[in-house]
Design an enzyme around this catalytic site. Structure first.
Site, PDB file in Angstrom:
ATOM      1  N   PHE A  93      -7.282   3.535  -2.807  1.00  0.00           N
ATOM      2  CA  PHE A  93      -7.537   3.290  -1.380  1.00  0.00           C
ATOM      3  C   PHE A  93      -6.256   3.329  -0.561  1.00  0.00           C
ATOM      4  CE2 PHE A  93      -6.150  -0.875  -2.593  1.00  0.00           C
ATOM      5  CZ  PHE A  93      -5.734  -1.524  -1.447  1.00  0.00           C
ATOM      6  N   LYS A  94      -5.111   3.201  -1.209  1.00  0.00           N
ATOM      7  CA  LYS A  94      -3.842   3.223  -0.483  1.00  0.00           C
ATOM      8  C   LYS A  94      -3.621   4.563   0.227  1.00  0.00           C
ATOM      9  CE  LYS A  94      -2.873  -0.847  -2.186  1.00  0.00           C
ATOM     10  NZ  LYS A  94      -1.768  -1.166  -3.072  1.00  0.00           N
ATOM     11  N   ASP A  95      -4.268   5.624  -0.263  1.00  0.00           N
ATOM     12  CA  ASP A  95      -4.098   6.940   0.362  1.00  0.00           C
ATOM     13  C   ASP A  95      -4.588   6.963   1.806  1.00  0.00           C
ATOM     14  OD1 ASP A  95      -2.906   8.374  -1.765  1.00  0.00           O
ATOM     15  OD2 ASP A  95      -4.857   8.609  -2.745  1.00  0.00           O
TER      16      ASP A  95
ATOM     17  N   THR B 131       0.350   1.437  -4.656  1.00  0.00           N
ATOM     18  CA  THR B 131       1.092   1.730  -3.429  1.00  0.00           C
ATOM     19  C   THR B 131       2.218   2.726  -3.675  1.00  0.00           C
ATOM     20  OG1 THR B 131       0.604  -0.448  -2.507  1.00  0.00           O
ATOM     21  CG2 THR B 131       2.458   0.733  -1.564  1.00  0.00           C
TER      22      THR B 131
END
Length: 842
Positions: A446-448, A478
Site C-alpha cells: 500500500f505504500k506505493d 516503505t
C-alpha cells in the site's frame, strides 16, 4: 562549484534574503538557506515582490501579480471618488455596447491613478454596467466585481450541457460585470450564421480551426466568459484566452451530461460522426479540458445552476487567496502561533520540511474540506485517477501545485506502473467482508499509493537551485516503495534529489530486504541498521531536529534534508483517496446504497493508514468504525481500550507481519491533536511524557471521543498463520500476513450489521516463507526466487506479483551497507552519500 564556494553563494543569498525580508519586499530566497519556500515561489513569485526588489516602488508593473495591482487600483479609485462624481453622473442611464472589429475587445482595466475623469466615467458605465443604476449601486458594483476579478476574466469551460452559459449569467449578475457567451456573442456574430450552420457548412476539422481563429481575435477583461464545449481543442486559441483569465472547469459526470443533452434533444456535437458515440466524444474531450483549467468545480449530481455559480465564486476566491490554507504543528499552542505571514507554513513548505521544528507533525490549520453527499455520488462512476484528482485538488492549494499539473502528476503516479487498471480494486472475500487490494503497485504494498505520487509532488515544490536528501526509516515496505518512487523522477530531478533508506537489518523479511537492495538506483541507497525500526525512526527524528548537523549540511554542501516517512503530510494525504474510493466501489457494485455505513479494519503500526481512513470519514465518507488490528506488538490495542500508552517494560517482538512491528506510532499524535481540539500544549505534554517516562494517559473525555471512532484487537502468530490457511482452503485466496492479522481481528470485532472493508496492505509474495509455512509446506527452500516459483505453482488468487519477481531476478542478493545503531555512524553515512552524489554535479 565546490562545496565551500557554494557555501559562500548560499551565505550571500541568505544575507540578501534577510535584508530584503526586513524591508517587507518579499519572502522568497534561497530555499536551502532559509527553509525551502521554493515551491510556492515558483508558482506564486508574482504574488509578492521577488528578492531583487527591495521595495514595491522598485518593481515593474509587469512583475506584480494582477490581484495585487487590483488592490492598488481600488485604493486609487477611492482617492478619486469625489473628483469623479460629476463624470460618473454624466453617464448614468447609458447601456454598454460591444463592437466587433478584427479584434473583439473589451477595455482592459488599468490602475485608476492613470485614468482621467472622462475615461473613468465612460469605462465604468459603458463596459461594466448592463442597466441604469444609481451612483451608489454603480460604485458598489464596480468595487465588488473589480476586487474579485481585477483585470482577469472568469472563463467557464466544460463539455456541452455542463451549464456554462446559465452559470456564467448568474455569476456575472452576482458580480455585476459583463457576461460573454462565445457561441452567441463571438462566433455567431462574427460568422453571421448559427454555430450549427457553420459546422454543417465547413465540417468538423475546419470548424475547430475557424473557432480557434475567432478566439485569437477576441479579447476581454473583467468579464465572465462561457466557452464553447470545443474551444479547448484549439491550443493557440486557448493559450490566448487563458493569458488574461482564470479558467474554471465545470466537471459534470458524463452520465449527467448525457441525460441533459437527451432532454435538450441535442443529438449532434462537434466531432460526432458515424462510428463515434456521444459518450466516446465526451470522454475524448476530457484530456483537453484537463490541460487548460486553473480551477475544477466538481458539480456532482444534477444540481441547480445557482448552486454551481456559488461554487464557482467560492472556488475563485480560494484560488485568489494564496494565504488561506496554512499548516500548523501538532505541538504549537494557539497563543504561541505567530501572526506574521512569513511564519505561515503552506503545503509546499511542509512537503519539503516533513517534521515541524518543535518536533510535532504538520496538520491543516483549517482541517480538511468536506464533500457533500452529491459530490461523492458524482464520483461513483469515476475512475480511481479521476477520484484522486477531485479529492486532492481540494486538499492542495493551486498556489502550491497548479491543478492541471497535479492532474498530470496523478496520471503518472497511477498509470502503467500499477498492474491493475482499477488501481485499488475491492474484492468480495466472504459474508460481509471485502478486501481492498492495495498491492498492485510496483513494490507490492500500500505504500506505493503515496510513494508513486509524493516524489513528483516533492520535485514540484522544491526550488531548482538546491539539493535535497530524503531520509527514510522503514520496518519493511516503505523502503522499496520510496526507492522505487524517487527513482522514477525525471533525470534532472534525480540529479538534485537523492534517497537514503535505513531499515533494521534483521527486522524485515528476506524478500523485503532483497527488494530494498534491488530497488537501489543512481540516486537511491539502502543501509541496514543493527537495531529495530523504533531506533531507525527515532534516529531520523533526532537528525531532523539537530540544527547543528542540518545547518552544516546546508552551508557546506548546499543540501537540505527531507523526510518521506508517514510523518510527512504528503505521504498521508494520498491514502485518503483509496479509503474513499473503496466505499464508492461498494456503492457502484450495488452492495450498498450511498449513505449506508461501513466499517474498516486495518493492520496498524505507525497509525498512518488508519488515520487516513478517519480523515476520509471527516470528509464525508460514511465510515462507522475504524478497527485497529495489531499483532503481538499490541501497544495500540491496549491504548485504545484503556487510554494508557505504556512502553515501560515492552520490547519489540519480531513477527511475521513485520510492517506493523512498531511500538511508537508517530501518526497517533495527529489524531490526538484532532480530538483534543488542536490543543498543542496538551499534545506536547503527552508526548514529552512518553519520551521521558515511557507512558502517558488520556483524560476520560478524550478516551470517550477516541472510542467513538476506534475499536481495536490483536492477533497472535498462530492465529495469523491459521487464518491464511483457512481462507485459502475455503476460497482459494491467499492473504499476506498483515491482511491475515486484520482478518482475525475483523472476525472477532465486527457485529455483521454492515459491510466491513479489510485493507489488504501487501502482496503475499513479499512474505513467502511465512505463507508457505501457513500452507503447511514441510520443506522450504531459503532462496527467495525459489519460494516465489513454488507459490506461483498453486495458481491461487491473486496471482504472483510479477513486478516483484522480476526485481528479484535482476538483482539477486546484491550489495548494501550495514551500520551500527549509533547516531554518529548514521550521520557519517549521510554526509558521505552527499559528498559522493551531489558534489559530482558541480
Amino acid at each position: 562549484m565546490t562545496g565551500r564556494s557554494r557555501c559562500r553563494h548560499l551565505s550571500a543569498a541568505h544575507a540578501h534574503w534577510t535584508s530584503v525580508k526586513s524591508e517587507g519586499a518579499g519572502r522568497f530566497g534561497c530555499a536551502c538557506a532559509v527553509g525551502a519556500r521554493g515551491g510556492r515561489a515558483r508558482h506564486l513569485w508574482q504574488r509578492s515582490p521577488p528578492p531583487p526588489y527591495r521595495s514595491s516602488s522598485q518593481i515593474p508593473c509587469s512583475v506584480w501579480h494582477p490581484f495585487r495591482r487590483d488592490l492598488n487600483a481600488t485604493h486609487s479609485a477611492l482617492l478619486l471618488h469625489n473628483t469623479q462624481l460629476s463624470g460618473l453622473s454624466s453617464c448614468l442611464g447609458k447601456t454598454p455596447t460591444i463592437t466587433h472589429q478584427k479584434m473583439f475587445h473589451i477595455f482592459q482595466y488599468r490602475p485608476l491613478r492613470l485614468i482621467t475623469q472622462n475615461s473613468l466615467s465612460s469605462m465604468c458605465l459603458k463596459l461594466m454596467l448592463s442597466r441604469p443604476v444609481a451612483f451608489a449601486q454603480i460604485w458598489k458594483s464596480w468595487f465588488s466585481s473589480h476586487s474579485l476579478l481585477g483585470n482577469k476574466n472568469i472563463i467557464l469551460m466544460g463539455p456541452p450541457g455542463a451549464g456554462k452559459t446559465t452559470t456564467g449569467r448568474i455569476v456575472g449578475q452576482k458580480l455585476d460585470c459583463p457576461v460573454i457567451d462565445i457561441d452567441d456573442d463571438v462566433l455567431e456574430t462574427s460568422w453571421n450564421m448559427s454555430v450549427s450552420e457553420k459546422l454543417q457548412d465547413v465540417g468538423y476539422e475546419e470548424f475547430l480551426e475557424e473557432e480557434g481563429k475567432a478566439l485569437l481575435n477576441f479579447s476581454a477583461s473583467g468579464s465572465v466568459i462561457s466557452l464553447s464545449g470545443s474551444n479547448p481543442m484549439h491550443a493557440a486559441g486557448m493559450q490566448h484566452v487563458k493569458k488574461n483569465g482564470i479558467v474554471v472547469y465545470l466537471d459534470v459526470p458524463t452520465r449527467v451530461i448525457m441525460s441533459r443533452l437527451k432532454s435538450m434533444a441535442v443529438d449532434r456535437i462537434v466531432g460526432l460522426s458515424a462510428g463515434n458515440s456521444l459518450k466516446d466524444i465526451l470522454q475524448f474531450r476530457k484530456p483537453f479540458y484537463k490541460r487548460w483549467y486553473d480551477i475544477r468545480v466538481f458539480c456532482g449530481e444534477d444540481i441547480a445552476a445557482e448552486v454551481v455559480a456559488e461554487k464557482v465564486l467560492d472556488a475563485v476566491k480560494r484560488y485568489q487567496d494564496s494565504e488561506l490554507e496554512t499548516f500548523i504543528s501538532t505541538r504549537s499552542s494557539r497563543s504561541g502561533r505567530s501572526m506574521e505571514k512569513d511564519s505561515y507554513k503552506y503545503f509546499s513548505d511542509i512537503v519539503i520540511q516533513g517534521l515541524a521544528p518543535d518536533g510535532g507533525l504538520f496538520v491543516p490549520e483549517r482541517r480538511l474540506p468536506k464533500f457533500t453527499a452529491g459530490e461523492w455520488q458524482g464520483l461513483i462512476e469515476a475512475t480511481y485517477i479521476e477520484r484522486a484528482e477531485v479529492i486532492l485538488e481540494r486538499c492542495i492549494h493551486p498556489a502550491d501545485i497548479p491543478a492541471s499539473k497535479l492532474a498530470e502528476i496523478i496520471g503518472t503516479a497511477y498509470g502503467a506502473n500499477f498492474s491493475c487498471s482499477k488501481v485499488a480494486p475491492v474484492r468480495h472475500l466472504a459474508g460481509n467482508q471485502f478486501l481492498l487490494e492495495l498491492f498492485h503497485g510496483p513494490t507490492a504494498s500500500f505504500k506505493d499509493f503515496a510513494l508513486q505520487l509524493m516524489p513528483h509532488l516533492f520535485a514540484s515544490c522544491i526550488p531548482r537551485s538546491c539539493n535535497y536528501l530524503i531520509l527514510v526509516a522503514t520496518s519493511g515496505d516503505t523502503g522499496s516503495a520510496v526507492l522505487d518512487g524517487f527513482s522514477r523522477l525525471h533525470d534532472t530531478d534525480k540529479r538534485r534529489i537523492a534517497v537514503m533508506n535505513f531499515f533494521p537489518e534483521d527486522g524485515v523479511s528476506p524478500i523485503q530486504k532483497s527488494q530494498m537492495i534491488g530497488c537501489q538506483r543512481e540516486n537511491a541507497w539502502s543501509v541496514g541498521v543493527k537495531s529495530d525500526f523504533d531506533f531507525c525512526q527515532t534516529a531520523i527524528k533526532q537528525i531532523f531536529t539537530n540544527s547543528d548537523f542540518t545547518g552544516f549540511l546546508t552551508v557546506e554542501y548546499g543540501t537540505a534534508l527531507a523526510a518521506a516517512n508517514s510523518i510527512n503530510w504528503a505521504r498521508l494525504l494520498p491514502q485518503i483517496v483509496y479509503h474513499a474510493s473503496a466505499y464508492l466501489d461498494l456503492v457502484h457494485q450495488g452492495i450498498i446504497p450511498f449513505g449506508s455505513p461501513v466499517d474498516i479494519c486495518i493492520p496498524t503500526g505507525n497509525f498512518g493508514n488508519i488515520l487516513a481512513a478517519f480523515y476520509a470519514k471527516m470528509m464525508g465518507i460514511p465510515i462507522r468504525k475504524c478497527i485497529c488490528a495489531s499483532n503481538e506488538n499490541n501497544v495500540l490495542t491496549d491504548f485504545i481500550r484503556t487510554g494508557v500508552y505504556d512502553l515501560r517494560g515492552r520490547k519489540l517482538i519480531p513477527t511475521f507481519s513485520s510492517a506493523v512491528d512498531i511500538l511508537k506510532s508517530s501518526n497517533l499524535e495527529r489524531y490526538l491533536h484532532l480530538i483534543a481540539n488542536e490543543d498543542g500544549q496538551l499534545v506536547t505534554q503527552l508526548f514529552n511524557q512518553l519520551e521521558n517516562q515511557g507512558h502517558f494517559q488520556l483524560r476520560k473525555d478524550l478516551l470517550e471521543k477516541l472510542q467513538q471512532d476506534l475499536v481495536a484487537g490483536w492477533c497472535s502468530e498462530e492465529d495469523c498463520l491459521a487464518a491464511i490457511h483457512s481462507v485459502y482452503s475455503t476460497t482459494g485466496y491467499i492473504l499476506d500476513t498483515h491482511t491475515a492479522v486484520a482478518k482475525v481481528v475483523a472476525d472477532r470485532l465486527q457485529d455483521r450489521t454492515c459491510p466491513i472493508i479489510i485493507s489488504s496492505t501487501a502482496h503475499y509474495s513479499k512474505f513467502a516463507p511465512a505463507i508457505l509455512r501457513a500452507l503447511r509446506i514441510a520443506e522450504i527452500n531459503q532462496n527467495p526466487l525459489s519460494q516465489l516459483h513454488l507459490l506461483s505453482s498453486y495458481s491461487a488468487l491473486p496471482p504472483i506479483h510479477w513486478s516483484l519477481l522480476e526485481t528479484l531476478k535482476k538483482t539477486g542478493n546484491g550489495d548494501h551497507q550495514v551500520c551500527a545503531a549509533d547516531m554518529s555512524v548514521l550521520m557519517h553515512h549521510i554526509e558521505t552519500l552527499i559528498q559522493n552524489h551531489f558534489m559530482k554535479v558541480f
